[in-house]
Design a protein around this motif. Structure first.
Motif, PDB file in Angstrom:
ATOM      1  N   ARG A  80       3.658 -33.917  19.195  1.00  0.00           N
ATOM      2  CA  ARG A  80       4.239 -34.763  20.240  1.00  0.00           C
ATOM      3  C   ARG A  80       3.960 -36.233  19.985  1.00  0.00           C
ATOM      4  N   ARG A  81       2.718 -36.537  19.576  1.00  0.00           N
ATOM      5  CA  ARG A  81       2.370 -37.944  19.301  1.00  0.00           C
ATOM      6  C   ARG A  81       3.206 -38.488  18.148  1.00  0.00           C
ATOM      7  N   ARG A  82       3.378 -37.695  17.097  1.00  0.00           N
ATOM      8  CA  ARG A  82       4.186 -38.140  15.958  1.00  0.00           C
ATOM      9  C   ARG A  82       5.640 -38.299  16.374  1.00  0.00           C
ATOM     10  N   MET A  83       6.107 -37.361  17.206  1.00  0.00           N
ATOM     11  CA  MET A  83       7.490 -37.425  17.668  1.00  0.00           C
ATOM     12  C   MET A  83       7.727 -38.662  18.534  1.00  0.00           C
ATOM     13  N   ILE A  84       6.769 -38.933  19.431  1.00  0.00           N
ATOM     14  CA  ILE A  84       6.907 -40.097  20.306  1.00  0.00           C
ATOM     15  C   ILE A  84       6.908 -41.384  19.504  1.00  0.00           C
ATOM     16  N   SER A  85       6.102 -41.401  18.427  1.00  0.00           N
ATOM     17  CA  SER A  85       6.046 -42.617  17.604  1.00  0.00           C
ATOM     18  C   SER A  85       7.351 -42.861  16.847  1.00  0.00           C
ATOM     19  N   ASP A  86       8.190 -41.808  16.704  1.00  0.00           N
ATOM     20  CA  ASP A  86       9.471 -41.961  16.000  1.00  0.00           C
ATOM     21  C   ASP A  86      10.625 -42.341  16.931  1.00  0.00           C
ATOM     22  N   VAL A  87      10.377 -42.305  18.227  1.00  0.00           N
ATOM     23  CA  VAL A  87      11.463 -42.614  19.176  1.00  0.00           C
ATOM     24  C   VAL A  87      12.049 -44.007  18.943  1.00  0.00           C
ATOM     25  N   PRO A  88      11.248 -45.066  18.673  1.00  0.00           N
ATOM     26  CA  PRO A  88      11.830 -46.400  18.452  1.00  0.00           C
ATOM     27  C   PRO A  88      12.802 -46.467  17.277  1.00  0.00           C
ATOM     28  N   LYS A  89      12.773 -45.456  16.387  1.00  0.00           N
ATOM     29  CA  LYS A  89      13.677 -45.460  15.234  1.00  0.00           C
ATOM     30  C   LYS A  89      15.042 -44.857  15.582  1.00  0.00           C
ATOM     31  N   SER A  90      15.165 -44.292  16.770  1.00  0.00           N
ATOM     32  CA  SER A  90      16.400 -43.590  17.122  1.00  0.00           C
ATOM     33  C   SER A  90      17.527 -44.571  17.464  1.00  0.00           C
ATOM     34  N   ASP A  91      18.769 -44.051  17.437  1.00  0.00           N
ATOM     35  CA  ASP A  91      19.953 -44.843  17.793  1.00  0.00           C
ATOM     36  C   ASP A  91      20.368 -44.627  19.241  1.00  0.00           C
ATOM     37  N   VAL A  92      20.110 -43.422  19.758  1.00  0.00           N
ATOM     38  CA  VAL A  92      20.520 -43.118  21.126  1.00  0.00           C
ATOM     39  C   VAL A  92      19.626 -42.018  21.679  1.00  0.00           C
ATOM     40  N   VAL A  93      19.433 -42.038  23.010  1.00  0.00           N
ATOM     41  CA  VAL A  93      18.695 -40.985  23.696  1.00  0.00           C
ATOM     42  C   VAL A  93      19.644 -40.364  24.700  1.00  0.00           C
ATOM     43  N   ILE A  94      19.861 -39.039  24.561  1.00  0.00           N
ATOM     44  CA  ILE A  94      20.746 -38.303  25.459  1.00  0.00           C
ATOM     45  C   ILE A  94      19.876 -37.594  26.484  1.00  0.00           C
ATOM     46  N   ILE A 112      10.612 -37.926  30.220  1.00  0.00           N
ATOM     47  CA  ILE A 112      10.498 -39.231  30.894  1.00  0.00           C
ATOM     48  C   ILE A 112       9.849 -40.245  29.968  1.00  0.00           C
ATOM     49  N   LYS A 113       8.845 -39.794  29.198  1.00  0.00           N
ATOM     50  CA  LYS A 113       8.165 -40.708  28.280  1.00  0.00           C
ATOM     51  C   LYS A 113       9.129 -41.197  27.198  1.00  0.00           C
ATOM     52  N   ILE A 114       9.987 -40.305  26.693  1.00  0.00           N
ATOM     53  CA  ILE A 114      10.976 -40.700  25.681  1.00  0.00           C
ATOM     54  C   ILE A 114      11.940 -41.730  26.269  1.00  0.00           C
ATOM     55  N   GLN A 115      12.357 -41.531  27.500  1.00  0.00           N
ATOM     56  CA  GLN A 115      13.275 -42.473  28.145  1.00  0.00           C
ATOM     57  C   GLN A 115      12.617 -43.837  28.358  1.00  0.00           C
ATOM     58  N   ASN A 116      11.343 -43.837  28.729  1.00  0.00           N
ATOM     59  CA  ASN A 116      10.635 -45.110  28.932  1.00  0.00           C
ATOM     60  C   ASN A 116      10.514 -45.885  27.633  1.00  0.00           C
ATOM     61  N   ILE A 117      10.219 -45.185  26.543  1.00  0.00           N
ATOM     62  CA  ILE A 117      10.110 -45.854  25.245  1.00  0.00           C
ATOM     63  C   ILE A 117      11.480 -46.394  24.831  1.00  0.00           C
ATOM     64  N   ALA A 118      12.513 -45.614  25.087  1.00  0.00           N
ATOM     65  CA  ALA A 118      13.871 -46.077  24.750  1.00  0.00           C
ATOM     66  C   ALA A 118      14.210 -47.344  25.537  1.00  0.00           C
ATOM     67  N   PHE A 119      13.841 -47.383  26.799  1.00  0.00           N
ATOM     68  CA  PHE A 119      14.076 -48.583  27.605  1.00  0.00           C
ATOM     69  C   PHE A 119      13.253 -49.762  27.096  1.00  0.00           C
ATOM     70  N   GLN A 120      12.014 -49.489  26.689  1.00  0.00           N
ATOM     71  CA  GLN A 120      11.113 -50.530  26.184  1.00  0.00           C
ATOM     72  C   GLN A 120      11.657 -51.152  24.900  1.00  0.00           C
ATOM     73  N   TYR A 121      12.235 -50.336  24.017  1.00  0.00           N
ATOM     74  CA  TYR A 121      12.734 -50.829  22.730  1.00  0.00           C
ATOM     75  C   TYR A 121      14.250 -51.082  22.768  1.00  0.00           C
ATOM     76  N   ASN A 122      14.825 -51.080  23.965  1.00  0.00           N
ATOM     77  CA  ASN A 122      16.238 -51.422  24.149  1.00  0.00           C
ATOM     78  C   ASN A 122      17.148 -50.483  23.358  1.00  0.00           C
ATOM     79  N   ILE A 123      16.843 -49.173  23.421  1.00  0.00           N
ATOM     80  CA  ILE A 123      17.655 -48.157  22.754  1.00  0.00           C
ATOM     81  C   ILE A 123      18.653 -47.603  23.769  1.00  0.00           C
ATOM     82  N   SER A 124      19.883 -47.435  23.360  1.00  0.00           N
ATOM     83  CA  SER A 124      20.936 -46.954  24.263  1.00  0.00           C
ATOM     84  C   SER A 124      20.585 -45.576  24.800  1.00  0.00           C
TER      85      SER A 124
END
Length: 383
Positions: free
Chosen positions: A253-267, A299-311
């Motif tokens: 989970r920690r490794r996965m969360i650290s990769d969220v900023p590299k994503s293009d979109v969160v569904i 929710i944590k993935i969505q917060n990180i996406a909002f923090q890094y301005n990911i769609s």
């Protein structure tokens, strides 16, 4: 854990216990059998090579007692004669020693396999315990060994005296024979006596083999509790295994969360499910899932996406299907290509809007997910 010390050993030994006994040097191979084989093969070997041995020793004795003047004048002759004597002695005894070495090594290997037990060489203060030593001396096993020794001595002495008694007239005739004839005749009598002694020891060795087999199998037997403990030891403690699985999931989970900023979109679902996708048309054949989660993780993935301005886009059916039918680090299922393509097209328009401005692109609606991949999902927290 308290075990019942009076619990009977009724369970058959497991493979793990048998291997453990072998590593400790505890085998079913009886020492008495090894001793009997050494005596028997050694005697047969001496009988087979008796002519060579006797003639060689006679030759050595003849040369040893012959006088040579060179011995007085040249000291090197003595050294040379000693070397010749040792060489001849080696050639005489070499077949005998090789055969004995073969008998000492091969039978135990056939019975128990090749095992080196170095634990017996470890220094242990318990071995210096006087009371423990006395307990061993007066144990039942020592009594059995003492009885076997007395019985073997009785059999050896009885057979030897019996043979000497009946062969005494034949021994008296040796004085009327020539030196060489009496020497070979006397050796034959000794061989016959030794062979009878070995035959007399066969019943004791047979009894020892049966006793050793019984003791070995009895020691291998296990209690029901020992079987359970061994299974727990082999499989691992369930609590520890659960803890390990929990730690592994936390690391993932920690490794996965650290990769969220590299994503293009969160569904999203929009709350209970979140799936982060990445797509590089130059390096990837299809979009990849780099993070997914439900409950708190979503929710944590969505917060990180909002923090890094990911769609972020809400598509409940697509989010649930991606979560259910895709794995982290793998491409999305091919039936979902069309639905995800609509989302990525919107993401591309958003990136263009961020650079050029204008009207914010409208999010796609009614994203169709194939019926076979529709997943209702569950509203729960991640493990």
């Amino acid at each position: 854990m308290n075990h019942n010390i009076n619990e009977e050993k009724t369970e058959n030994p497991t493979e793990h216990r048998i291997k453990k006994f072998k590593t400790r040097g505890k085998t079913r191979y009886p020492r008495e059998l090894n001793s009997l084989l050494i005596l028997l093969i050694g005697l047969i070997n001496l009988w087979w090579y008796k002519n060579l041995i006797l003639s060689s020793f006679m030759n050595i004795m003849f040369h040893s007692f012959s006088f040579n003047r060179n011995i007085i004048s040249n000291n090197d002759v003595i050294t040379f004669n000693i070397f010749i004597f040792l060489q001849e002695l080696f050639f005489i005894l070499f077949p005998f020693l090789v055969t004995l070495l073969f008998i000492i090594i091969i039978p135990p290997i056939l019975f128990s396999g090749i095992k080196f037990n170095f634990k017996s060489l470890d220094f242990n203060f318990k071995k210096l315990n006087l009371f423990r030593g006395l307990k061993k001396i007066f144990s039942f096993e020592i009594a059995i060994e003492f009885f076997k020794i007395i019985l073997k001595l009785f059999i050896i002495i009885s057979i030897t005296l019996w043979y000497l008694y009946f062969s005494f007239p034949e021994m008296l005739t040796l004085i009327h024979e020539s030196f060489i004839s009496s020497l070979f005749h006397g050796c034959n009598m000794i061989f016959h006596c030794c062979f009878l002694v070995i035959l007399g020891l066969v019943p004791i060795v047979s009894f020892d083999i049966l006793l050793q087999q019984f003791k070995h199998y009895k020691n291998l037997k296990m209690t029901h509790q020992e079987v359970k403990d061994e299974f727990r030891e082999k499989e691992g403690n369930p609590n520890i295994k659960a803890r390990i699985r929990q730690e592994m999931k936390a690391i993932i989970r920690r490794r996965m969360i650290s990769d969220v900023p590299k994503s293009d979109v969160v569904i999203t679902n929009p709350i209970h499910y979140s799936v982060a996708l990445k797509y590089d048309d130059k390096r990837m054949n299809a979009p990849k899932v780099i993070a997914k989660g439900i409950g708190e993780t979503a929710i944590k993935i969505q917060n990180i996406a909002f923090q890094y301005n990911i769609s972020t886009i809400s598509a409940p059916s697509l989010a649930r299907s991606l979560y259910r039918y895709s794995e982290i680090g793998q491409y999305i299922p091919s039936p979902l290509y069309k639905a995800v393509a609509e989302v990525l097209a919107w993401v591309w328009k958003v990136k263009k809007w961020k650079k050029e401005g204008g009207v914010f692109p409208e999010k796609p609606k009614n994203i169709i997910v194939p019926s076979e991949l529709i997943f209702r999902g569950e509203r729960k927290k991640n493990d």
